[in-house]
Design an enzyme around this catalytic site. Structure first.
Site, PDB file in Angstrom:
ATOM      1  N   HIS A 100       0.838  -1.208   0.000  1.00 57.86           N
ATOM      2  CA  HIS A 100       0.000   0.000   0.000  1.00 57.86           C
ATOM      3  C   HIS A 100       0.861   1.241   0.000  1.00 57.86           C
ATOM      4  O   HIS A 100       1.973   1.248   0.514  1.00 57.86           O
ATOM      5  CB  HIS A 100      -0.943   0.019   1.208  1.00 57.86           C
ATOM      6  CG  HIS A 100      -0.249  -0.093   2.534  1.00 57.86           C
ATOM      7  ND1 HIS A 100       0.203  -1.288   3.048  1.00 57.86           N
ATOM      8  CD2 HIS A 100       0.102   0.845   3.441  1.00 57.86           C
ATOM      9  CE1 HIS A 100       0.769  -1.090   4.212  1.00 57.86           C
ATOM     10  NE2 HIS A 100       0.748   0.203   4.483  1.00 57.86           N
ATOM     11  N   HIS A 102       0.816   5.320   1.109  1.00 53.38           N
ATOM     12  CA  HIS A 102       0.154   6.360   1.914  1.00 53.38           C
ATOM     13  C   HIS A 102       0.225   7.674   1.127  1.00 53.38           C
ATOM     14  O   HIS A 102       1.319   8.076   0.698  1.00 53.38           O
ATOM     15  CB  HIS A 102       0.909   6.603   3.222  1.00 53.38           C
ATOM     16  CG  HIS A 102       0.953   5.430   4.151  1.00 53.38           C
ATOM     17  ND1 HIS A 102       0.169   5.363   5.281  1.00 53.38           N
ATOM     18  CD2 HIS A 102       1.712   4.303   4.147  1.00 53.38           C
ATOM     19  CE1 HIS A 102       0.446   4.228   5.935  1.00 53.38           C
ATOM     20  NE2 HIS A 102       1.383   3.569   5.261  1.00 53.38           N
TER      21      HIS A 102
HETATM   22  P1  5GP Z   1       1.898   0.640   7.350  1.00 62.11           P
HETATM   23  O1  5GP Z   1       2.336   0.931   8.762  1.00 62.11           O
HETATM   24  O2  5GP Z   1       1.804  -0.847   7.109  1.00 62.11           O
HETATM   25  O3  5GP Z   1       2.700   1.358   6.306  1.00 62.11           O
HETATM   26  O4  5GP Z   1       0.456   1.256   7.233  1.00 62.11           O
HETATM   27  C1  5GP Z   1      -0.707   0.571   7.588  1.00 62.11           C
HETATM   28  C2  5GP Z   1      -1.775   1.618   7.748  1.00 62.11           C
HETATM   29  O5  5GP Z   1      -3.025   0.955   7.708  1.00 62.11           O
HETATM   30  C3  5GP Z   1      -1.728   2.366   9.086  1.00 62.11           C
HETATM   31  O6  5GP Z   1      -1.537   3.747   8.838  1.00 62.11           O
HETATM   32  C4  5GP Z   1      -3.070   2.063   9.744  1.00 62.11           C
HETATM   33  O7  5GP Z   1      -3.631   3.196  10.365  1.00 62.11           O
HETATM   34  C5  5GP Z   1      -3.915   1.595   8.572  1.00 62.11           C
HETATM   35  N1  5GP Z   1      -4.905   0.593   8.905  1.00 62.11           N
HETATM   36  C6  5GP Z   1      -4.706  -0.550   9.617  1.00 62.11           C
HETATM   37  N2  5GP Z   1      -5.851  -1.269   9.691  1.00 62.11           N
HETATM   38  C7  5GP Z   1      -6.783  -0.555   9.004  1.00 62.11           C
HETATM   39  C8  5GP Z   1      -8.161  -0.787   8.714  1.00 62.11           C
HETATM   40  O8  5GP Z   1      -8.764  -1.792   9.113  1.00 62.11           O
HETATM   41  N3  5GP Z   1      -8.810   0.143   7.978  1.00 62.11           N
HETATM   42  C9  5GP Z   1      -8.173   1.283   7.519  1.00 62.11           C
HETATM   43  N4  5GP Z   1      -8.898   2.145   6.806  1.00 62.11           N
HETATM   44  N5  5GP Z   1      -6.872   1.531   7.769  1.00 62.11           N
HETATM   45  C10 5GP Z   1      -6.193   0.620   8.503  1.00 62.11           C
END
Ligand code: 5GP
Ligand code: ZN
Length: 139
Positions: A100, A102
């Site tokens: 993903h 951001h």
């Molecule tokens: P990472 O830390 O893996 O780069 O980002 C994961 C992101 O996913 C985090 O910013 C977290 O807030 C978001 N996230 C985790 N679980 C969910 C969810 O169930 N729904 C949504 N909309 N965002 C999520």
């Protein structure tokens, strides 16, 4: 699709999300824990854990979707710019192991920190590291 992957479950509609964009291969939705309002996640619907297992030939369609979503986020939030961040591996801050990006809308003085710049001991050390990385391209 992986039953144990939260983003696969969002992509399949099993878990709800605040959707902002969808096409055949891509979904974008608001991050549940936003750095700032409008913080949006863009995912390929197809599961892959990080950038290195994403099929590169599908990259241009994904990039086109990221551009469209980022422009709409900026327009909607009145941002002056945005960060496009993609974490790979727990050490890099990845917490959901489904690829993903951001999109974080930014304004001057919003207080969000990125990294603090470091330095190399000298130019030779920098050149040597570049050569080492270069020799590993494609391996
Ligand atoms: P990472 O830390 O893996 O780069 O980002 C994961 C992101 O996913 C985090 O910013 C977290 O807030 C978001 N996230 C985790 N679980 C969910 C969810 O169930 N729904 C949504 N909309 N965002 C999520
Ligand atoms: Zn997944």
């Amino acid at each position: 699709m992986s039953d144990s992957c939260i983003f696969c479950r969002i992509a399949s509609g099993d878990i709800p999300c605040s959707k902002v964009y969808e096409d055949e291969n891509v979904l974008a939705f608001l991050d549940l824990g936003p750095a700032r309002p409008g913080h949006t996640l863009v995912i390929p619907k197809e599961h892959c854990s990080g950038l290195l297992d994403f099929p590169a030939e599908k990259g241009s369609a994904l990039l086109a979707a990221i551009q469209k979503v980022a422009a709409a986020v900026v327009m909607t939030t009145g941002a002056e710019g945005f960060n496009l961040i993609q974490n790979n591996g727990a050490a890099a801050g990845q917490s959901v192991f489904h690829l993903h990006w951001h999109i974080i809308p930014r304004v001057e003085g919003d207080g969000i920190e990125t990294w603090k710049p470091g330095s190399y001991p000298d130019t030779a050390a920098m050149q040597a590291l570049a050569a080492q990385i270069s020799s590993n391209i494609g391996k």
